[in-house]
Design an enzyme around this catalytic site. Structure first.
Site, PDB file in Angstrom:
ATOM      1  N   SER A 125       0.841  -1.197   0.000  1.00 42.78           N
ATOM      2  CA  SER A 125       0.000   0.000   0.000  1.00 42.78           C
ATOM      3  C   SER A 125       0.874   1.244   0.000  1.00 42.78           C
ATOM      4  O   SER A 125       1.988   1.240   0.551  1.00 42.78           O
ATOM      5  CB  SER A 125      -0.868  -0.019   1.269  1.00 42.78           C
ATOM      6  OG  SER A 125      -1.418   1.246   1.512  1.00 42.78           O
ATOM      7  N   TYR A 150      -2.716  -0.975  10.528  1.00 43.60           N
ATOM      8  CA  TYR A 150      -2.867  -1.689   9.253  1.00 43.60           C
ATOM      9  C   TYR A 150      -1.667  -1.389   8.353  1.00 43.60           C
ATOM     10  O   TYR A 150      -1.023  -2.299   7.822  1.00 43.60           O
ATOM     11  CB  TYR A 150      -4.180  -1.277   8.567  1.00 43.60           C
ATOM     12  CG  TYR A 150      -4.185  -1.579   7.097  1.00 43.60           C
ATOM     13  CD1 TYR A 150      -4.330  -2.881   6.640  1.00 43.60           C
ATOM     14  CD2 TYR A 150      -3.989  -0.555   6.157  1.00 43.60           C
ATOM     15  CE1 TYR A 150      -4.297  -3.166   5.286  1.00 43.60           C
ATOM     16  CE2 TYR A 150      -3.953  -0.830   4.809  1.00 43.60           C
ATOM     17  CZ  TYR A 150      -4.110  -2.129   4.368  1.00 43.60           C
ATOM     18  OH  TYR A 150      -4.055  -2.405   3.025  1.00 43.60           O
ATOM     19  N   LYS A 154       1.728  -3.722   6.723  1.00 40.04           N
ATOM     20  CA  LYS A 154       2.199  -3.790   5.326  1.00 40.04           C
ATOM     21  C   LYS A 154       3.689  -3.509   5.268  1.00 40.04           C
ATOM     22  O   LYS A 154       4.439  -4.170   4.536  1.00 40.04           O
ATOM     23  CB  LYS A 154       1.440  -2.774   4.465  1.00 40.04           C
ATOM     24  CG  LYS A 154      -0.023  -3.111   4.258  1.00 40.04           C
ATOM     25  CD  LYS A 154      -0.177  -4.304   3.341  1.00 40.04           C
ATOM     26  CE  LYS A 154      -1.596  -4.799   3.269  1.00 40.04           C
ATOM     27  NZ  LYS A 154      -1.733  -6.102   2.634  1.00 40.04           N
TER      28      LYS A 154
HETATM   29  P1  NAD Z   1     -10.832  -7.842   0.651  1.00 35.69           P
HETATM   30  O1  NAD Z   1     -11.116  -7.871   2.113  1.00 35.69           O
HETATM   31  O2  NAD Z   1     -11.963  -7.676  -0.288  1.00 35.69           O
HETATM   32  O3  NAD Z   1     -10.031  -9.157   0.234  1.00 35.69           O
HETATM   33  C1  NAD Z   1      -9.193  -9.866   1.136  1.00 35.69           C
HETATM   34  C2  NAD Z   1      -9.568 -11.331   1.059  1.00 35.69           C
HETATM   35  O4  NAD Z   1      -8.717 -12.074   1.927  1.00 35.69           O
HETATM   36  C3  NAD Z   1     -11.007 -11.609   1.511  1.00 35.69           C
HETATM   37  O5  NAD Z   1     -11.636 -12.408   0.534  1.00 35.69           O
HETATM   38  C4  NAD Z   1     -10.854 -12.353   2.826  1.00 35.69           C
HETATM   39  O6  NAD Z   1     -11.909 -13.267   3.037  1.00 35.69           O
HETATM   40  C5  NAD Z   1      -9.505 -13.020   2.651  1.00 35.69           C
HETATM   41  N1  NAD Z   1      -8.775 -13.306   3.896  1.00 35.69           N
HETATM   42  C6  NAD Z   1      -8.556 -12.462   4.944  1.00 35.69           C
HETATM   43  N2  NAD Z   1      -7.802 -13.064   5.874  1.00 35.69           N
HETATM   44  C7  NAD Z   1      -7.514 -14.314   5.394  1.00 35.69           C
HETATM   45  C8  NAD Z   1      -6.754 -15.403   5.894  1.00 35.69           C
HETATM   46  N3  NAD Z   1      -6.151 -15.319   7.080  1.00 35.69           N
HETATM   47  N4  NAD Z   1      -6.671 -16.525   5.145  1.00 35.69           N
HETATM   48  C9  NAD Z   1      -7.300 -16.607   3.954  1.00 35.69           C
HETATM   49  N5  NAD Z   1      -8.029 -15.605   3.428  1.00 35.69           N
HETATM   50  C10 NAD Z   1      -8.132 -14.468   4.142  1.00 35.69           C
HETATM   51  O7  NAD Z   1      -9.728  -6.705   0.417  1.00 35.69           O
HETATM   52  P2  NAD Z   1      -9.184  -6.063  -0.936  1.00 35.69           P
HETATM   53  O8  NAD Z   1      -9.599  -4.648  -0.985  1.00 35.69           O
HETATM   54  O9  NAD Z   1      -9.460  -6.959  -2.077  1.00 35.69           O
HETATM   55  O10 NAD Z   1      -7.629  -6.053  -0.601  1.00 35.69           O
HETATM   56  C11 NAD Z   1      -6.779  -7.097  -1.011  1.00 35.69           C
HETATM   57  C12 NAD Z   1      -5.384  -6.812  -0.504  1.00 35.69           C
HETATM   58  O11 NAD Z   1      -4.941  -5.551  -0.993  1.00 35.69           O
HETATM   59  C13 NAD Z   1      -5.281  -6.740   1.022  1.00 35.69           C
HETATM   60  O12 NAD Z   1      -4.067  -7.324   1.421  1.00 35.69           O
HETATM   61  C14 NAD Z   1      -5.274  -5.264   1.285  1.00 35.69           C
HETATM   62  O13 NAD Z   1      -4.624  -4.949   2.492  1.00 35.69           O
HETATM   63  C15 NAD Z   1      -4.504  -4.747   0.089  1.00 35.69           C
HETATM   64  N6  NAD Z   1      -4.794  -3.339  -0.207  1.00 35.69           N
HETATM   65  C16 NAD Z   1      -6.070  -2.932  -0.390  1.00 35.69           C
HETATM   66  C17 NAD Z   1      -6.347  -1.582  -0.624  1.00 35.69           C
HETATM   67  C18 NAD Z   1      -7.760  -1.097  -0.793  1.00 35.69           C
HETATM   68  O14 NAD Z   1      -7.993   0.092  -0.657  1.00 35.69           O
HETATM   69  N7  NAD Z   1      -8.730  -1.963  -1.097  1.00 35.69           N
HETATM   70  C19 NAD Z   1      -5.297  -0.666  -0.693  1.00 35.69           C
HETATM   71  C20 NAD Z   1      -3.982  -1.121  -0.527  1.00 35.69           C
HETATM   72  C21 NAD Z   1      -3.742  -2.462  -0.294  1.00 35.69           C
HETATM   73  N1  UFG Z   2     -13.668  10.260   3.019  1.00 41.91           N
HETATM   74  C1  UFG Z   2     -14.737  11.092   3.241  1.00 41.91           C
HETATM   75  N2  UFG Z   2     -15.918  10.523   3.619  1.00 41.91           N
HETATM   76  C2  UFG Z   2     -16.070   9.196   3.787  1.00 41.91           C
HETATM   77  C3  UFG Z   2     -14.960   8.340   3.556  1.00 41.91           C
HETATM   78  C4  UFG Z   2     -13.766   8.918   3.180  1.00 41.91           C
HETATM   79  O1  UFG Z   2     -14.626  12.313   3.115  1.00 41.91           O
HETATM   80  O2  UFG Z   2     -17.168   8.749   4.153  1.00 41.91           O
HETATM   81  C5  UFG Z   2     -12.392  10.852   2.591  1.00 41.91           C
HETATM   82  C6  UFG Z   2     -11.260  10.568   3.557  1.00 41.91           C
HETATM   83  O3  UFG Z   2     -11.269  11.485   4.609  1.00 41.91           O
HETATM   84  C7  UFG Z   2     -10.060  10.686   2.636  1.00 41.91           C
HETATM   85  C8  UFG Z   2     -10.591  10.220   1.269  1.00 41.91           C
HETATM   86  O4  UFG Z   2     -12.009  10.288   1.358  1.00 41.91           O
HETATM   87  O5  UFG Z   2      -9.704  12.030   2.544  1.00 41.91           O
HETATM   88  C9  UFG Z   2     -10.197   8.794   0.934  1.00 41.91           C
HETATM   89  O6  UFG Z   2     -10.528   7.974   2.046  1.00 41.91           O
HETATM   90  P1  UFG Z   2     -10.552   6.388   1.946  1.00 41.91           P
HETATM   91  O7  UFG Z   2     -10.913   5.866   3.303  1.00 41.91           O
HETATM   92  O8  UFG Z   2     -11.370   5.945   0.790  1.00 41.91           O
HETATM   93  O9  UFG Z   2      -9.045   6.024   1.589  1.00 41.91           O
HETATM   94  P2  UFG Z   2      -7.703   6.382   2.396  1.00 41.91           P
HETATM   95  O10 UFG Z   2      -6.890   7.218   1.472  1.00 41.91           O
HETATM   96  O11 UFG Z   2      -7.940   6.865   3.746  1.00 41.91           O
HETATM   97  O12 UFG Z   2      -7.158   4.909   2.610  1.00 41.91           O
HETATM   98  C10 UFG Z   2      -6.228   4.381   1.766  1.00 41.91           C
HETATM   99  C11 UFG Z   2      -6.373   2.862   1.668  1.00 41.91           C
HETATM  100  C12 UFG Z   2      -5.807   2.191   2.886  1.00 41.91           C
HETATM  101  C13 UFG Z   2      -4.487   2.805   3.330  1.00 41.91           C
HETATM  102  C14 UFG Z   2      -4.630   4.275   3.535  1.00 41.91           C
HETATM  103  C15 UFG Z   2      -3.366   4.945   3.994  1.00 41.91           C
HETATM  104  O13 UFG Z   2      -7.720   2.462   1.496  1.00 41.91           O
HETATM  105  O14 UFG Z   2      -5.583   0.833   2.538  1.00 41.91           O
HETATM  106  O15 UFG Z   2      -5.001   4.827   2.287  1.00 41.91           O
HETATM  107  O16 UFG Z   2      -3.587   6.307   4.220  1.00 41.91           O
HETATM  108  F1  UFG Z   2      -4.018   2.273   4.491  1.00 41.91           F
END
Ligand code: NAD
Ligand code: UFG
Length: 339
Positions: A125, A150, A154
């Site tokens: 991330s 979180y 990472k």
């Molecule tokens: P998600 O929660 O939709 O997907 C994660 C999946 O992992 C789920 O299907 C869950 O059931 C499974 N899981 C969780 N713990 C497990 C375990 N111990 N064993 C087996 N399966 C398990 O999340 P996502 O948004 O698809 O994110 C996927 C990856 O990308 C994550 O590692 C997340 O931290 C990373 N990531 C996501 C974002 C974002 O904003 N969505 C941003 C940066 C990084």
């Molecule tokens: N926001 C709002 N209203 C909401 C939700 C979010 O105004 O109801 C704003 C937040 O304050 C932020 C922006 O929208 O300014 C984006 O927020 P998100 O929660 O969608 O995303 P973030 O940038 O906070 O989070 C992301 C990733 C995380 C990571 C994080 C690190 O989703 O995985 O950046 O800062 F850890």
């Protein structure tokens, strides 16, 4: 045929990546404990691609389960999505985050080592850059201290993987540093389906649009940005999924540990997201300005040039595509996979 184990493959980014892997001709084995997802997503992946994948319900912390998976499927490489991802929750239950994300990743790479599988793509991330680095973030910048547990998990896993690759040159590891994934598959068949009240902007906004929530709170309009609201680098989940296919191809031919930013390079404000969503989709979003949310940075975005040069990847889909596809998914599935 090259076979990829996808941990967390039933989740939001994982399911979209399965589509791209199957379409690119890979064999896919998904391991997921379904703690934050549904098998319905995988059934839809199969329907969308007209291809089969193998699903195993199991946990990455279960060594016996992992050994069984590697023994019964000849795996060439792993894409590791499994983990917990809610920033706020990670402040309340940090040990669950360390256990799932850090212990879980350790358990996975140990099982890979036992099985002689050394190619890995890890979901990292942008949060690993911490608060000290100016945007655009570049991979050559030192990582910082993430503002939440979180993000810290990472960073710890990134460092663990770097050390493993330094000690044993058989490893070939990609650290993909995602910016803000949004959007859904163009079909509207798969998308983001958060449980409970969404933490992230886009699912919250689309739930307001569909009438599940009364109004969107914009957290802070007094930031030092163009319009006072926070800016992020929003990236379409399909572009992100395609980056994984290219990262796998790269890792099949290289060794070492390498990080790549996966973002567009554009800073888009929360206000712009709301306004453009309304224009593109013709839906009004009731909203209010609310106080700043603790831990939010004013603005961050990627320099994605390393991914362009080394993976041949760049974001192809526009902000309008992201907002149209997010809405298309939510409209067709007002209650997510339950509807
Ligand atoms: P998600 O929660 O939709 O997907 C994660 C999946 O992992 C789920 O299907 C869950 O059931 C499974 N899981 C969780 N713990 C497990 C375990 N111990 N064993 C087996 N399966 C398990 O999340 P996502 O948004 O698809 O994110 C996927 C990856 O990308 C994550 O590692 C997340 O931290 C990373 N990531 C996501 C974002 C974002 O904003 N969505 C941003 C940066 C990084
Ligand atoms: N926001 C709002 N209203 C909401 C939700 C979010 O105004 O109801 C704003 C937040 O304050 C932020 C922006 O929208 O300014 C984006 O927020 P998100 O929660 O969608 O995303 P973030 O940038 O906070 O989070 C992301 C990733 C995380 C990571 C994080 C690190 O989703 O995985 O950046 O800062 F850890």
């Amino acid at each position: 045929m090259t076979r990829i184990l996808v941990t967390g493959g039933a989740g939001y980014i994982g399911s979209h990546t399965c589509v791209e892997l199957l379409n690119a001709g890979y064999d896919v084995v998904v391991l997921d404990n379904l703690s934050n997802s549904s098998v319905e997503a995988l059934q839809r992946v199969e329907a969308l691609t007209a291809k089969k994948l193998t699903f195993i319900e199991g946990d990455i912390r279960d060594a016996a389960c992992l050994d069984q998976v590697f023994a019964s499927h000849l795996i060439d490489a792993v894409i590791h999505f499994a983990g917990l991802k809610a920033v706020g929750e990670s402040q309340q239950i940090p040990l669950a985050y360390f256990e799932n994300n850090v212990t879980g990743s350790l358990s996975l790479v140990q099982a890979m080592q036992r099985a002689g599988v050394y190619r890995l793509v890890f979901s990292s991330s942008a949060t690993v850059y911490g608060e000290m680095n100016p945007s655009p973030y570049q991979e050559t910048m030192p990582t910082g201290m993430p503002s939440n547990n979180y993000g810290y998990t990472k960073l710890v896993v990134e460092q663990m993987l770097e050390k493993a690759a330094l000690a044993d040159e058989k490893w070939s590891i990609a650290l993909l540093r995602y910016f803000n994934p949004v959007g859904a598959h163009q079909s509207g068949q798969i998308g983001e389906d958060p449980q409970g009240i969404p933490n992230n902007l886009m699912p919250y906004l689309t739930q307001v649009a569909v009438g599940r929530r009364p109004l969107l709170s914009i957290f802070g309009n007094d930031y030092p940005t163009q319009d006072g609201t926070c800016e992020r680098d929003f990236i379409h989940v399909v572009d992100l999924a395609k980056a994984h296919v290219l990262a796998i191809q790269n890792r099949l031919n290289n060794v070492g540990c390498r990080a790549w930013n996966i973002g567009t390079g554009n800073a888009i404000s929360v206000q712009q997201i709301k306004d453009t969503f309304e224009q593109v989709n013709g839906v009004e979003i009731p909203f209010e300005y609310a106080p700043r949310r603790a831990g939010d940075l004013a603005s961050f975005y990627a320099d994605p040039s390393r991914a362009q040069q080394e993976l041949g990847w760049h974001a192809e889909l526009t902000l309008e595509d992201m907002l149209r596809d997010s809405w298309n998914w939510q409209k067709q599935n007002p209650k997510g996979y339950q509807s």
